[in-house]
Design an enzyme around this catalytic site. Structure first.
Site, short mmCIF file in Angstrom:
data_model
loop_
_atom_site.label_atom_id
_atom_site.label_comp_id
_atom_site.label_asym_id
_atom_site.label_seq_id
_atom_site.Cartn_x
_atom_site.Cartn_y
_atom_site.Cartn_z
N ASP A 5 73.01 19.94 39.25
CA ASP A 5 72.27 21.12 39.71
C ASP A 5 71.69 20.95 41.09
OD1 ASP A 5 72.39 22.57 37.38
OD2 ASP A 5 70.41 21.98 36.67
N GLU A 36 42.93 41.44 37.95
CA GLU A 36 42.51 40.70 39.14
C GLU A 36 42.37 39.20 38.92
OE1 GLU A 36 42.21 42.07 42.26
OE2 GLU A 36 43.13 43.71 41.15
N PRO A 86 48.87 32.83 40.93
CA PRO A 86 49.39 32.53 42.27
C PRO A 86 48.63 31.39 42.93
CG PRO A 86 48.75 34.85 42.06
CD PRO A 86 48.26 34.16 40.84
N ARG A 121 66.69 24.59 29.43
CA ARG A 121 68.03 24.07 29.76
C ARG A 121 68.03 22.56 30.00
NH1 ARG A 121 69.20 23.62 34.96
NH2 ARG A 121 71.38 24.25 34.89
N1 ADE Z 1 50.79 35.64 38.31
C1 ADE Z 1 50.83 36.48 39.36
N2 ADE Z 1 51.55 35.96 40.37
C2 ADE Z 1 52.01 34.73 39.94
C3 ADE Z 1 52.79 33.71 40.51
N3 ADE Z 1 53.28 33.81 41.75
N4 ADE Z 1 53.04 32.62 39.78
C4 ADE Z 1 52.52 32.50 38.52
N5 ADE Z 1 51.77 33.43 37.94
C5 ADE Z 1 51.51 34.54 38.63
#
Ligand code: ADE
Length: 227
Positions: free
Chosen positions: A166, A114, A87, A151
């Site tokens: 697209d 984590e 994230p 794709r």
């Molecule tokens: N792993 C956990 N959350 C994620 C996200 N939002 N994007 C990529 N990998 C992740």
């Protein structure tokens, strides 16, 4: 193109990779997948791949060794683009999909728990997030990236037009589409689409693209500076 995935849950991949357009791309040798369970590269007899964090705190952290050893096992890993899914990465966008589709080999590394030992970042080229939310692991992010990249590979979709129109292709959203019936519950297909006038149809579609982008994604609209 070849895509290698490092994951602790390799069973999450075959269903999606063996259906529809991705399946056909594989059959036509346009894409090759390699799914590696990095638990197989654990350096201890219990096959663990994580440990408690130095300094304390909740949860477990993925160790660097199994990931490093798994990377070294991949043929041609030095020249592949190595991507960590977290994230905290750069937000994935269509423009990045287009860029990734130009590579011969990409490696996607999926985390869990984590997060990763920070030293994993020494061995990667790019860190990507598919959005500002937290998944239980990187697998769904990897699948989203794979699907959007495959794709775009030459020969995968029927005609070039299929992705050039697209949403996001030129930083704008797609225009509204209709199919039969002409009327459903009193909802009619716009007259212009039934007119057979290709110039008028193209103009209407362009107008709708701009209107939709302006209304729904003012950020994109501003970027492309349309009126
Ligand atoms: N792993 C956990 N959350 C994620 C996200 N939002 N994007 C990529 N990998 C992740």
């Amino acid at each position: 193109m070849k895509i290698t995935v490092l994951s602790l849950f390799p069973e999450m991949f075959p269903t999606i990779l063996n259906e529809s357009i991705i399946k056909r791309a594989k059959e036509n040798n346009l894409i090759e997948f390699e799914i590696i369970n990095f638990r197989d590269f654990s350096t201890n007899k219990h096959h663990t791949v994580d440990d408690t964090p130095y300094g304390g705190g909740a949860g477990m952290v993925l160790s660097v060794e199994p990931i490093y050893n798994a990377l070294l096992s991949i043929k041609g890993y030095e020249s592949a683009l190595k991507i960590l899914l977290t994230p905290q990465g750069k937000t994935y966008k269509q423009a990045i999909a287009k860029e990734l589709a130009t590579n011969d080999h990409i490696i996607l590394i999926c985390g869990h728990y984590e997060g990763f030992d920070e030293r994993v970042r020494e061995y990667i080229d790019l860190e990507l997030s598919i959005g500002d939310y937290v998944l239980t692991g990187g697998e769904i992010a990897a699948l989203a990236i794979i699907d959007s990249v495959v794709r775009l590979l030459p020969g995968v979709l029927g005609s070039k037009e299929s992705y050039e129109k697209d949403s996001f292709y030129e930083d704008s959203l797609d225009y509204p589409q209709y199919t039969k019936p002409r009327e459903f519950n009193g909802l009619k297909v716009p007259e212009v689409l039934l007119s057979g006038n290709h110039k008028k149809i193209a103009e209407w579609r362009e107008e709708m693209k701009i209107k939709r982008t302006k209304e729904r994604r003012p950020d994109l609209h501003k970027k492309t500076n349309q009126n």
